[in-house]
Structure formats: structure tokens, C-alpha cells
Design an enzyme around this catalytic site. Structure first.
Site, PDB file in Angstrom:
ATOM      1  N   LYS A  51       0.832  -1.196   0.000  1.00  0.00           N
ATOM      2  CA  LYS A  51       0.000   0.000   0.000  1.00  0.00           C
ATOM      3  C   LYS A  51       0.870   1.250   0.000  1.00  0.00           C
ATOM      4  O   LYS A  51       1.951   1.257   0.600  1.00  0.00           O
ATOM      5  CB  LYS A  51      -0.876   0.040   1.265  1.00  0.00           C
ATOM      6  CG  LYS A  51      -1.946  -1.012   1.388  1.00  0.00           C
ATOM      7  CD  LYS A  51      -2.663  -0.853   2.719  1.00  0.00           C
ATOM      8  CE  LYS A  51      -3.732  -1.927   2.933  1.00  0.00           C
ATOM      9  NZ  LYS A  51      -4.892  -1.711   2.060  1.00  0.00           N
ATOM     10  N   ARG A  62     -10.214 -11.545   2.654  1.00  0.00           N
ATOM     11  CA  ARG A  62     -11.159 -12.577   2.194  1.00  0.00           C
ATOM     12  C   ARG A  62     -10.527 -13.957   2.234  1.00  0.00           C
ATOM     13  O   ARG A  62     -11.232 -14.968   2.352  1.00  0.00           O
ATOM     14  CB  ARG A  62     -11.661 -12.231   0.798  1.00  0.00           C
ATOM     15  CG  ARG A  62     -10.627 -12.248  -0.299  1.00  0.00           C
ATOM     16  CD  ARG A  62     -11.044 -11.448  -1.511  1.00  0.00           C
ATOM     17  NE  ARG A  62     -11.052 -10.014  -1.208  1.00  0.00           N
ATOM     18  CZ  ARG A  62     -11.423  -9.081  -2.083  1.00  0.00           C
ATOM     19  NH1 ARG A  62     -11.822  -9.429  -3.293  1.00  0.00           N
ATOM     20  NH2 ARG A  62     -11.397  -7.813  -1.744  1.00  0.00           N
TER      21      ARG A  62
END
Length: 460
Positions: free
Chosen positions: A239, A313
Site C-alpha cells: 500500500k 477474504r
């Protein structure tokens, strides 16, 4: 931090709740001295504003609390928490508050006492409220305690809230409620078939783990699964700095299900509760999982990794597969999963996905009732092919960028399976600005709506 109501007492200072159009009528019944004081101070009943009325000795004898108009109140919640924050230390009672709003405002008053003070001396509101008549004070105190737990966990930085500390928080919760807890850690995850939890967390200094808490021996079964990514660098798909700044809150799903679990156990609901938290840190090291890797999963489905920053996820998938194996009556997941959900509904609403119309209706009604707003988004089946890359059964980050919250939810539904009633919450877990009863920082989202809806969803 313990947030409780004050005991009933004659010396408590009355707080008169006055809408803007009710001030003049109230003043006509007051002595000239009070009318003059209110006029001189320009009190108009504006929402969240307050005025202390002194007695002849200067000590407070009453408080006026502005309640604005119905239209203004619809633009926020917990309006009297702003009044509580402005009052001096003492005990207070509410007068003139509509009965249907008493529970919400009493909870907001309680929560106004919250402050995260682990690293810096801070205090919340010092004004304590005597619980209004008709309000279940003990229930609201349990709910406030669960919310405080959630906030404290989210607000604590990853230096002190890694997988080890998150496990300890779950163990403390289990001890408080005499619940059972077990933890699978490190390479034992591979031995017991949780390969994706292991893959996501193996690069971190603190080992990945699956926390498994259970409580209750009778009634319908409920499984809560919370994303416990204690810090998310994005992995090898690193990120940018601006996006990494709030990633201590990426375990907000775990914090929220632990807070909800406290509420359920503290209220003694007649159900069988199981809480599953995959606790990891998504770090960068020589053994980080990589873009292009294909991972096995507990369910047997293979997953191609197209973005290591879509890690939440993956860990949820293994936990959901385990939860589904027990054939629960209801399974819920909560996660700070996608930026797409924030773009869709902003930071206040908790979007949820379900195929169950009864669950959807119960949640929407409950959210409105307890001032914990939720919004349904679709499990949109036509997007299912986007999850199928061809080289593996599933793609963890479909290209294109459209419907990101939906495709993430569809990914999770594959692991919950078709035989389990399943609902997924994609929450933000953070208040970006100071608001009444919700200071800037970690915040529970969706938990109170779920608590309110559980009796209907599970027919308790």
C-alpha cells in the site's frame, strides 16, 4: 473502562429536553428569574445545545437540553450525548424526552463517557445519568461495555495489538464469561488444514492463528466470523503510505464480533455461540505469499492471488469453511473488507449482504430502532464469472474494479456454502470525526443492529 448509570437519587439535577418549538411553552410555566436567565443566554432549543440554570447560591438546579426539530434529529444520532459532554461532573435525570427515544439517548449518554486513554490522559463526559423510567439499564450497560471493548481493540496500534494481543483479548473475554477457547497457531494451521490463514500471516514476526471461542449449550447455533488482520501493509502489493495509515483498524471485524459476543454472553441469550477469528499480520518478508501464487483452501477450492492486498477474504474463507462444517443455524461475518463499500455508502452505514429476506428485513428494522444504521447490498449472481480466472477455481481480486464489495462478498459466499444461512457485513470500523457518543477513532458498526435482530432471525 466501565460505563454505568448513576443510582436514582433525589439530588440528581433534572435535564429538561426541549425541542426548538417547545421552549416558549416551557418558559411560560417558569418564574420570572428563570425566564430572564434563559432569555439573557439566548437559549433557543438548538439541537445539542445546553444551558445550566443556577439556583440562588449559584449551584445548578436544572439544565435545558436543546432537541432541535425532528428534521434536524434525522441528520444524526445520540443528540443528548453532546449535552452530556458539556455538563460538569454530577448526576442527572432526563425530563421531557419522548419514550420511544429514551433508550437511544440513554445509551448515547453512557457512550459519551468513553475515551481511549491508554497512551495519553483523556476523559470522556463526567456527567452521569440516572437511567430513564422504562429503560433496561442493565442491558444498556452490557451493550456499552461491548462497544467499549470494540473501540479499545481497534484504537490500539499494531505494536500492542498484534495476533498475540488479539488472542489474549479473546482469552480474557472467554474467562469473563466462562466460555471455551482454543487457538491453532503457526505451522499447526497447515497440519489442521487452514492453508490460506497460514499463507497470509506467515511473513509476520507473530505467527498467524485461528481463535475459536464457544459458549452456551442450548438453543439455536450462531457462528460469528471476524477478520483479524492486525495490520495490513498490502503485502508485496504494498500500500502507499497514505493508505497504510489506518491499517491498525483492519482487525475491526474481529473487534466487532468480540464486542458483540460480550453483549450476547453478558445478556445470557439462549443460543449456542461460536466465534472464529483468523488473526494475522499481512507483512512483507522473503516468505510472503506472492501475486500469481495459487493457494489451496480448507474447502478444497484453489485461489489464484492477483493482489496480495486482498488478503482479508482469504483468511475469512478458511474460517467460514470451518464454521459451515458445524451446520449452524446462522453464520455472520464482519470485516473491514473493501474500500468499494466505503465509496458506496460512506463511513456511517454498515452494508450487509444476504440471500435471506427474513434476515434482511429484521436487520433493517433493528438498525433503525437502535440507531445503528445498516444498508443491504446484493449478492449479485451475474458477477460470479468474474471470480473464475480459469487457472484456479477462484480469483481473489478480479480485475476491472467494478462492484468490488459485491465480488468480495460473492467470494466469501463460496466458502460459507449453500446450506448455511449466511450474512456478511463489510464495515468501516472507524469514526473519521468527532460526533456525539462517537469520538474520532475506532467504533462498532452493525453489532447493535445484529443484537436487536437476533431474536427474530433465530426465533429465540
Amino acid at each position: 473502562m466501565t460505563l454505568t448509570f448513576a443510582p436514582a437519587q433525589d439530588a440528581a439535577i433534572p435535564v429538561h429536553v426541549l425541542p426548538s418549538d417547545g421552549v416558549e411553552a416551557w418558559l411560560t410555566e417558569q418564574p420570572a428569574r428563570i425566564r430572564a436567565w434563559v432569555k439573557a443566554n439566548g437559549f433557543s432549543g438548538a439541537l445539542g445545545k445546553s444551558l445550566i440554570i443556577p439556583g440562588e447560591d449559584g449551584a445548578p438546579i436544572a439544565v435545558l437540553a436543546g432537541y432541535g426539530s425532528a428534521a434536524q434529529r434525522r441528520r444524526g444520532r445520540f443528540h443528548l450525548a453532546a449535552v452530556a459532554a458539556a455538563l460538569p461532573e454530577g448526576e442527572y435525570t432526563l425530563s421531557g424526552l419522548p419514550a420511544e427515544e429514551a433508550e437511544q439517548e440513554a445509551l448515547g449518554w453512557l457512550l459519551s463517557g468513553y475515551a481511549f486513554d491508554r497512551y495519553h490522559a483523556r476523559k470522556g463526559a463526567k456527567a452521569r445519568l440516572v437511567a430513564p423510567d422504562g429503560v433496561d439499564a442493565a442491558k444498556l450497560e452490557v451493550i456499552a461495555a461491548g462497544e467499549c471493548l470494540t473501540r479499545d481493540l481497534i484504537n490500539t496500534p499494531a505494536s500492542d495489538m498484534g495476533p498475540d494481543a488479539l488472542e489474549q483479548a479473546a482469552r480474557n473475554l472467554a474467562a469473563d464469561h466462562k466460555a471455551q477457547i482454543s487457538v491453532i497457531t503457526g505451522d499447526a494451521l497447515l497440519e489442521q488444514n487452514f492453508p490460506m490463514i497460514h499463507a497470509v500471516g506467515r511473513a509476520a514476526e507473530q505467527a498467524p492463528r485461528l481463535i475459536d471461542l464457544s459458549w452456551g449449550s442450548e438453543g439455536p447455533s450462531l457462528v460469528l466470523v471476524g477478520k483479524g488482520v492486525c495490520f495490513d501493509t498490502g503485502g508485496l502489493n504494498l500500500k502507499p503510505g497514505a493508505s497504510m495509515g489506518l491499517m491498525k483498524k483492519d482487525m475491526g471485524g474481529a473487534a466487532t464480533v468480540l464486542g458483540l459476543a460480550h453483549m450476547i454472553m453478558g445478556l445470557g441469550l439462549k443460543l449456542r455461540l461460536r466465534v472464529l477469528v483468523p488473526a494475522v499480520e499481512n507483512s512483507v518478508s522473503g516468505n510472503s505469499f506472492r501475486p500469481g501464487d495459487i493457494l489451496n483452501s480448507r474447502k478444497g477450492l484453489t485461489v489464484e492471488i492477483n493482489n496480495t492486498d486482498a488478503e482479508g477474504r482469504l483468511v475469512l474463507a478458511d474460517a467460514l469453511a470451518l464454521g459451515a462444517e458445524g451446520a449452524p443455524d446462522l453464520m455472520l461475518s464482519m470485516a473491514t473488507l473493501t474500500g468499494a463499500a466505503r465509496v458506496a455508502v460512506g463511513p456511517d452505514l454498515s452494508p450487509f449482504f444476504t440471500d435471506d429476506e427474513a434476515v434482511a428485513g429484521a436487520l433493517q428494522m433493528a438498525g433503525a430502532k437502535v440507531a445503528d444504521p445498516v444498508w443491504r447490498l446484493p449478492f449479485w449472481d451475474p458477477y460470479e464469472p468474474d471470480l473464475e480466472p480459469g487457472i484456479a477455481d477462484l480469483d481473489n481480486a478480479p480485475k476491472g474494479g467494478f462492484g468490488g464489495a459485491i465480488t468480495a462478498a460473492l467470494f466469501l459466499r463460496r466458502f460459507a456454502g449453500e446450506k448455511v444461512r449466511y450474512t456478511h457485513f463489510d464495515i468501516y470500523g472507524w469514526s473519521p470525526k468527532n460526533q456525539p457518543a462517537r469520538p474520532k477513532g475506532g467504533v462498532g458498526m452493525g453489532a447493535r443492529a445484529l443484537l436487536q435482530a437476533l431474536p427474530e432471525m433465530l426465533e429465540l
